[in-house]
Write a protein that holds these residues in place. Structure first.
Motif, PDB file in Angstrom:
ATOM      1  N   LYS A 183      26.391  49.999  -4.555  1.00 19.77           N
ATOM      2  CA  LYS A 183      26.614  49.585  -5.941  1.00 19.77           C
ATOM      3  C   LYS A 183      25.261  49.242  -6.556  1.00 19.77           C
ATOM      4  CE  LYS A 183      31.263  49.171  -5.875  1.00 19.77           C
ATOM      5  NZ  LYS A 183      32.202  49.815  -6.789  1.00 19.77           N
ATOM      6  N   LYS A 184      25.017  49.809  -7.714  1.00 20.68           N
ATOM      7  CA  LYS A 184      23.743  49.556  -8.399  1.00 20.68           C
ATOM      8  C   LYS A 184      23.870  48.346  -9.319  1.00 20.68           C
ATOM      9  CE  LYS A 184      21.742  54.182  -8.329  1.00 20.68           C
ATOM     10  NZ  LYS A 184      22.423  54.549  -7.105  1.00 20.68           N
ATOM     11  N   ILE A 185      23.003  47.365  -9.116  1.00 17.62           N
ATOM     12  CA  ILE A 185      23.039  46.149  -9.933  1.00 17.62           C
ATOM     13  C   ILE A 185      21.686  45.943 -10.598  1.00 17.62           C
ATOM     14  CG2 ILE A 185      23.448  43.662  -9.954  1.00 17.62           C
ATOM     15  CD1 ILE A 185      25.206  43.996  -7.513  1.00 17.62           C
ATOM     16  N   TYR A 186      21.709  45.774 -11.915  1.00 11.70           N
ATOM     17  CA  TYR A 186      20.494  45.474 -12.669  1.00 11.70           C
ATOM     18  C   TYR A 186      20.453  43.973 -12.962  1.00 11.70           C
ATOM     19  CZ  TYR A 186      19.605  50.459 -13.769  1.00 11.70           C
ATOM     20  OH  TYR A 186      19.334  51.793 -13.698  1.00 11.70           O
ATOM     21  N   VAL A 187      19.315  43.353 -12.637  1.00 13.55           N
ATOM     22  CA  VAL A 187      19.111  41.928 -12.900  1.00 13.55           C
ATOM     23  C   VAL A 187      18.028  41.790 -13.976  1.00 13.55           C
ATOM     24  CG1 VAL A 187      18.359  39.725 -11.915  1.00 13.55           C
ATOM     25  CG2 VAL A 187      19.768  41.283 -10.547  1.00 13.55           C
ATOM     26  N   VAL A 188      18.389  41.199 -15.115  1.00 18.73           N
ATOM     27  CA  VAL A 188      17.448  41.075 -16.227  1.00 18.73           C
ATOM     28  C   VAL A 188      17.198  39.607 -16.561  1.00 18.73           C
ATOM     29  CG1 VAL A 188      16.873  41.989 -18.492  1.00 18.73           C
ATOM     30  CG2 VAL A 188      18.735  43.019 -17.198  1.00 18.73           C
ATOM     31  N   ASP A 189      15.968  39.164 -16.397  1.00 16.82           N
ATOM     32  CA  ASP A 189      15.586  37.797 -16.768  1.00 16.82           C
ATOM     33  C   ASP A 189      14.073  37.781 -16.933  1.00 16.82           C
ATOM     34  OD1 ASP A 189      17.192  34.807 -16.188  1.00 16.82           O
ATOM     35  OD2 ASP A 189      15.024  34.823 -16.574  1.00 16.82           O
ATOM     36  N   ASP A 190      13.584  37.048 -17.938  1.00 16.65           N
ATOM     37  CA  ASP A 190      12.130  37.008 -18.152  1.00 16.65           C
ATOM     38  C   ASP A 190      11.431  36.099 -17.143  1.00 16.65           C
ATOM     39  OD1 ASP A 190      13.570  35.018 -19.603  1.00 16.65           O
ATOM     40  OD2 ASP A 190      11.732  34.479 -20.649  1.00 16.65           O
ATOM     41  N   SER A 191      12.199  35.285 -16.432  1.00 18.24           N
ATOM     42  CA  SER A 191      11.605  34.431 -15.400  1.00 18.24           C
ATOM     43  C   SER A 191      11.680  35.119 -14.041  1.00 18.24           C
ATOM     44  CB  SER A 191      12.356  33.096 -15.334  1.00 18.24           C
ATOM     45  OG  SER A 191      12.165  32.481 -14.073  1.00 18.24           O
ATOM     46  N   ILE A 192      10.505  35.334 -13.435  1.00 20.00           N
ATOM     47  CA  ILE A 192      10.482  35.991 -12.118  1.00 20.00           C
ATOM     48  C   ILE A 192      11.153  35.118 -11.065  1.00 20.00           C
ATOM     49  CG2 ILE A 192       8.142  35.176 -11.563  1.00 20.00           C
ATOM     50  CD1 ILE A 192       7.767  37.904 -10.100  1.00 20.00           C
ATOM     51  N   GLY A 223      15.972  51.518 -18.572  1.00 23.01           N
ATOM     52  CA  GLY A 223      16.627  51.785 -17.288  1.00 23.01           C
ATOM     53  C   GLY A 223      18.033  52.310 -17.480  1.00 23.01           C
ATOM     54  N   ILE A 224      18.775  51.685 -18.392  1.00 23.92           N
ATOM     55  CA  ILE A 224      20.173  52.056 -18.623  1.00 23.92           C
ATOM     56  C   ILE A 224      20.282  53.458 -19.237  1.00 23.92           C
ATOM     57  CG2 ILE A 224      22.206  51.506 -20.038  1.00 23.92           C
ATOM     58  CD1 ILE A 224      21.517  48.522 -19.537  1.00 23.92           C
ATOM     59  N   ARG A 225      19.309  53.818 -20.056  1.00 24.22           N
ATOM     60  CA  ARG A 225      19.328  55.172 -20.637  1.00 24.22           C
ATOM     61  C   ARG A 225      19.199  56.238 -19.551  1.00 24.22           C
ATOM     62  NH1 ARG A 225      18.213  55.233 -26.427  1.00 24.22           N
ATOM     63  NH2 ARG A 225      17.836  53.100 -27.093  1.00 24.22           N
ATOM     64  N   GLU A 263      15.262  44.996 -10.810  1.00 26.43           N
ATOM     65  CA  GLU A 263      14.956  43.881 -11.707  1.00 26.43           C
ATOM     66  C   GLU A 263      14.193  44.348 -12.958  1.00 26.43           C
ATOM     67  OE1 GLU A 263      12.910  40.805  -9.562  1.00 26.43           O
ATOM     68  OE2 GLU A 263      14.482  40.639  -8.048  1.00 26.43           O
ATOM     69  N   PHE A 264      14.505  43.672 -14.082  1.00 26.11           N
ATOM     70  CA  PHE A 264      13.829  43.945 -15.350  1.00 26.11           C
ATOM     71  C   PHE A 264      13.438  42.623 -16.003  1.00 26.11           C
ATOM     72  CE2 PHE A 264      16.782  47.369 -14.485  1.00 26.11           C
ATOM     73  CZ  PHE A 264      16.048  48.511 -14.761  1.00 26.11           C
ATOM     74  N   GLY A 265      12.327  42.626 -16.760  1.00 23.50           N
ATOM     75  CA  GLY A 265      11.792  41.389 -17.334  1.00 23.50           C
ATOM     76  C   GLY A 265      12.220  41.085 -18.758  1.00 23.50           C
ATOM     77  N   ASN A 266      12.834  42.059 -19.430  1.00 20.02           N
ATOM     78  CA  ASN A 266      13.328  41.813 -20.789  1.00 20.02           C
ATOM     79  C   ASN A 266      14.290  42.923 -21.215  1.00 20.02           C
ATOM     80  OD1 ASN A 266      11.852  43.994 -22.334  1.00 20.02           O
ATOM     81  ND2 ASN A 266      10.076  42.901 -21.498  1.00 20.02           N
ATOM     82  N   GLY A 267      14.863  42.750 -22.398  1.00 18.21           N
ATOM     83  CA  GLY A 267      15.870  43.684 -22.880  1.00 18.21           C
ATOM     84  C   GLY A 267      15.363  45.105 -23.090  1.00 18.21           C
TER      85      GLY A 267
END
Ligand SMILES: [Mg+2]
Length: 123
Positions: free
Chosen positions: A5-14, A44-46, A34-38
């Motif tokens: 299962k692919k999970i994307y984690v997005v938060d500006d705090s490492i 990534g989602i595209r 992991e991603f650092g902002n919207g």
């Protein structure tokens, strides 16, 4: 073994990203990105829609609500867990209206997040 299962984690705090990813790693057969902002996660989602998106509210460049608005505009759907410390504003209400699956209060409680993620992945 089934496909991870692919999970994307997005938060500006490492630190928060590491904390969330650490929790998710307790679930077998998941692949975390992991991603650092919207803006970053929209790129990534595209390319590929994940099985689950863990989305922070307050972030630079593009915040969580604007990610939700963009996804709606593009008609891209996936389960979303929205995380925010914003208890007094209407952020939660807005996020629910924009179609989030679950809501998690910050500071994040490990067991609460883990249970919600497991429920989503098993449904
Ligand atoms: Mg933040």
């Amino acid at each position: 073994m089934s496909i991870a299962k692919k999970i994307y984690v997005v938060d500006d705090s490492i630190v928060t990203r590491m904390f969330i990813s650490g929790i998710i790693k307790e679930i077998p057969n998941v692949e975390i990105t992991e991603f650092g902002n919207g803006e970053e996660v929209m790129e990534g989602i595209r390319n590929e829609t994940p099985d689950l998106l863990i989305l922070d509210s307050v972030m630079p460049k593009m915040d969580g609500l604007n990610v939700l608005r963009k996804l709606k505009e593009l008609k891209i759907e996936m389960p979303i867990v929205f995380c925010t410390a914003d208890i007094q504003s209407t952020t939660k209400e807005k996020a629910i209206n924009l179609g989030i699956t679950e809501f998690v209060n910050k500071p994040i409680q490990k067991e609460s997040l883990l249970e919600k993620i497991k429920n989503i992945l098993n449904s």
